[in-house]
Design a protein around this motif. Structure first.
Motif, PDB file in Angstrom:
ATOM      1  N   ARG A  52     -54.477 -62.266  26.269  1.00  0.00           N
ATOM      2  CA  ARG A  52     -53.808 -60.990  26.021  1.00  0.00           C
ATOM      3  C   ARG A  52     -52.299 -61.178  25.922  1.00  0.00           C
ATOM      4  NH1 ARG A  52     -57.493 -59.541  30.353  1.00  0.00           N
ATOM      5  NH2 ARG A  52     -59.371 -58.716  29.387  1.00  0.00           N
ATOM      6  N   LYS A  53     -51.754 -62.017  26.795  1.00  0.00           N
ATOM      7  CA  LYS A  53     -50.316 -62.273  26.797  1.00  0.00           C
ATOM      8  C   LYS A  53     -49.893 -62.968  25.507  1.00  0.00           C
ATOM      9  CE  LYS A  53     -46.701 -64.648  29.378  1.00  0.00           C
ATOM     10  NZ  LYS A  53     -46.399 -65.538  30.488  1.00  0.00           N
ATOM     11  N   TRP A  54     -50.658 -63.965  25.069  1.00  0.00           N
ATOM     12  CA  TRP A  54     -50.349 -64.663  23.832  1.00  0.00           C
ATOM     13  C   TRP A  54     -50.293 -63.680  22.667  1.00  0.00           C
ATOM     14  CZ3 TRP A  54     -54.055 -69.476  24.077  1.00  0.00           C
ATOM     15  CH2 TRP A  54     -53.532 -70.407  24.988  1.00  0.00           C
ATOM     16  N   HIS A  55     -51.249 -62.749  22.641  1.00  0.00           N
ATOM     17  CA  HIS A  55     -51.284 -61.783  21.551  1.00  0.00           C
ATOM     18  C   HIS A  55     -50.070 -60.862  21.592  1.00  0.00           C
ATOM     19  CE1 HIS A  55     -52.876 -59.280  18.432  1.00  0.00           C
ATOM     20  NE2 HIS A  55     -52.788 -58.217  19.209  1.00  0.00           N
ATOM     21  N   CYS A  56     -49.699 -60.400  22.770  1.00  0.00           N
ATOM     22  CA  CYS A  56     -48.536 -59.510  22.913  1.00  0.00           C
ATOM     23  C   CYS A  56     -47.233 -60.220  22.554  1.00  0.00           C
ATOM     24  CB  CYS A  56     -48.443 -58.968  24.332  1.00  0.00           C
ATOM     25  SG  CYS A  56     -49.703 -57.756  24.716  1.00  0.00           S
ATOM     26  N   GLU A  57     -47.138 -61.494  22.853  1.00  0.00           N
ATOM     27  CA  GLU A  57     -45.926 -62.260  22.566  1.00  0.00           C
ATOM     28  C   GLU A  57     -45.861 -62.740  21.122  1.00  0.00           C
ATOM     29  OE1 GLU A  57     -46.000 -65.433  25.409  1.00  0.00           O
ATOM     30  OE2 GLU A  57     -45.162 -64.181  27.003  1.00  0.00           O
ATOM     31  N   GLY A  58     -46.947 -62.545  20.370  1.00  0.00           N
ATOM     32  CA  GLY A  58     -46.956 -62.957  18.971  1.00  0.00           C
ATOM     33  C   GLY A  58     -47.330 -64.404  18.743  1.00  0.00           C
ATOM     34  N   ARG A  59     -47.800 -65.074  19.760  1.00  0.00           N
ATOM     35  CA  ARG A  59     -48.254 -66.460  19.593  1.00  0.00           C
ATOM     36  C   ARG A  59     -49.622 -66.410  18.909  1.00  0.00           C
ATOM     37  NH1 ARG A  59     -47.408 -69.306  25.442  1.00  0.00           N
ATOM     38  NH2 ARG A  59     -45.344 -68.473  25.879  1.00  0.00           N
ATOM     39  N   ASP A  60     -49.719 -67.025  17.760  1.00  0.00           N
ATOM     40  CA  ASP A  60     -50.992 -66.999  17.040  1.00  0.00           C
ATOM     41  C   ASP A  60     -51.776 -68.281  17.296  1.00  0.00           C
ATOM     42  OD1 ASP A  60     -50.664 -64.473  15.989  1.00  0.00           O
ATOM     43  OD2 ASP A  60     -49.533 -65.204  14.273  1.00  0.00           O
ATOM     44  N   VAL A  61     -52.020 -68.561  18.549  1.00  0.00           N
ATOM     45  CA  VAL A  61     -52.833 -69.721  18.904  1.00  0.00           C
ATOM     46  C   VAL A  61     -54.261 -69.472  18.439  1.00  0.00           C
ATOM     47  CG1 VAL A  61     -53.706 -71.135  20.795  1.00  0.00           C
ATOM     48  CG2 VAL A  61     -51.366 -70.271  20.867  1.00  0.00           C
ATOM     49  N   ILE A  62     -54.758 -68.283  18.729  1.00  0.00           N
ATOM     50  CA  ILE A  62     -56.061 -67.843  18.247  1.00  0.00           C
ATOM     51  C   ILE A  62     -55.941 -66.339  18.012  1.00  0.00           C
ATOM     52  CG2 ILE A  62     -56.979 -67.599  20.583  1.00  0.00           C
ATOM     53  CD1 ILE A  62     -59.719 -68.453  19.402  1.00  0.00           C
ATOM     54  N   ARG A  63     -56.294 -65.908  16.837  1.00  0.00           N
ATOM     55  CA  ARG A  63     -56.089 -64.517  16.438  1.00  0.00           C
ATOM     56  C   ARG A  63     -57.373 -63.704  16.636  1.00  0.00           C
ATOM     57  NH1 ARG A  63     -53.231 -63.921  10.975  1.00  0.00           N
ATOM     58  NH2 ARG A  63     -51.575 -64.625  12.333  1.00  0.00           N
ATOM     59  N   ILE A  82     -60.979 -75.893  20.443  1.00  0.00           N
ATOM     60  CA  ILE A  82     -61.474 -76.880  21.413  1.00  0.00           C
ATOM     61  C   ILE A  82     -61.423 -78.279  20.809  1.00  0.00           C
ATOM     62  CG2 ILE A  82     -63.538 -77.670  22.639  1.00  0.00           C
ATOM     63  CD1 ILE A  82     -64.215 -74.688  23.071  1.00  0.00           C
ATOM     64  N   ALA A  83     -61.738 -78.378  19.508  1.00  0.00           N
ATOM     65  CA  ALA A  83     -61.740 -79.671  18.833  1.00  0.00           C
ATOM     66  C   ALA A  83     -60.337 -80.186  18.541  1.00  0.00           C
ATOM     67  CB  ALA A  83     -62.530 -79.578  17.527  1.00  0.00           C
ATOM     68  N   GLY A  84     -59.317 -79.348  18.787  1.00  0.00           N
ATOM     69  CA  GLY A  84     -57.945 -79.773  18.576  1.00  0.00           C
ATOM     70  C   GLY A  84     -57.397 -79.425  17.203  1.00  0.00           C
ATOM     71  N   GLU A  85     -58.183 -78.665  16.427  1.00  0.00           N
ATOM     72  CA  GLU A  85     -57.723 -78.253  15.116  1.00  0.00           C
ATOM     73  C   GLU A  85     -56.912 -76.965  15.248  1.00  0.00           C
ATOM     74  OE1 GLU A  85     -61.223 -77.793  12.778  1.00  0.00           O
ATOM     75  OE2 GLU A  85     -62.028 -79.737  13.376  1.00  0.00           O
ATOM     76  N   VAL A  86     -56.217 -76.622  14.186  1.00  0.00           N
ATOM     77  CA  VAL A  86     -55.448 -75.383  14.183  1.00  0.00           C
ATOM     78  C   VAL A  86     -56.411 -74.252  13.843  1.00  0.00           C
ATOM     79  CG1 VAL A  86     -53.571 -74.122  13.080  1.00  0.00           C
ATOM     80  CG2 VAL A  86     -53.368 -76.572  13.490  1.00  0.00           C
ATOM     81  N   ALA A  87     -56.517 -73.276  14.746  1.00  0.00           N
ATOM     82  CA  ALA A  87     -57.406 -72.141  14.500  1.00  0.00           C
ATOM     83  C   ALA A  87     -56.729 -71.153  13.583  1.00  0.00           C
ATOM     84  CB  ALA A  87     -57.768 -71.469  15.829  1.00  0.00           C
ATOM     85  N   ALA A  88     -57.523 -70.545  12.735  1.00  0.00           N
ATOM     86  CA  ALA A  88     -56.974 -69.537  11.817  1.00  0.00           C
ATOM     87  C   ALA A  88     -57.409 -68.160  12.211  1.00  0.00           C
ATOM     88  CB  ALA A  88     -57.425 -69.835  10.391  1.00  0.00           C
TER      89      ALA A  88
END
Length: 88
Positions: A52-63, A82-88
């Motif tokens: 939730r924090k990542w989403h509020c801060e705008g970090r697009d680690v996982i959308r 989990i596999a270390g790839e960039v999630a879209a």
């Protein structure tokens, strides 16, 4: 005279199961395409509040994808992260 004041009462041993076996199945056995915030956090080894924090801060680690107002996460994106790839 015998004194029983110093003896601890006999208790039965409780069996405690790990959370992973009782709450969520392994990720490769999940058949749904979308996961809740709690499930996603569990599989990534995070707390739900972190997502939730990542989403509020705008970090697009996982959308998240929204169903109404409820954020859901794609299973494929979780597996890619989990596999270390960039999630879209």
């Amino acid at each position: 005279m015998t004194s029983q004041a110093n003896q601890a009462p006999a208790t039965q041993a409780r069996k405690i199961e790990p959370v992973s076996l009782t709450k969520y199945p392994p990720l490769n056995e999940v058949t749904r395409d979308l996961l809740t915030t709690d499930e996603t956090a569990f599989y990534l080894g995070l707390k739900p509040q972190t997502l939730r924090k990542w989403h509020c801060e705008g970090r697009d680690v996982i959308r998240p994808v929204y169903l109404g107002r409820k954020p859901m996460y794609r299973k494929s994106a979780v597996q890619a992260l989990i596999a270390g790839e960039v999630a879209a």
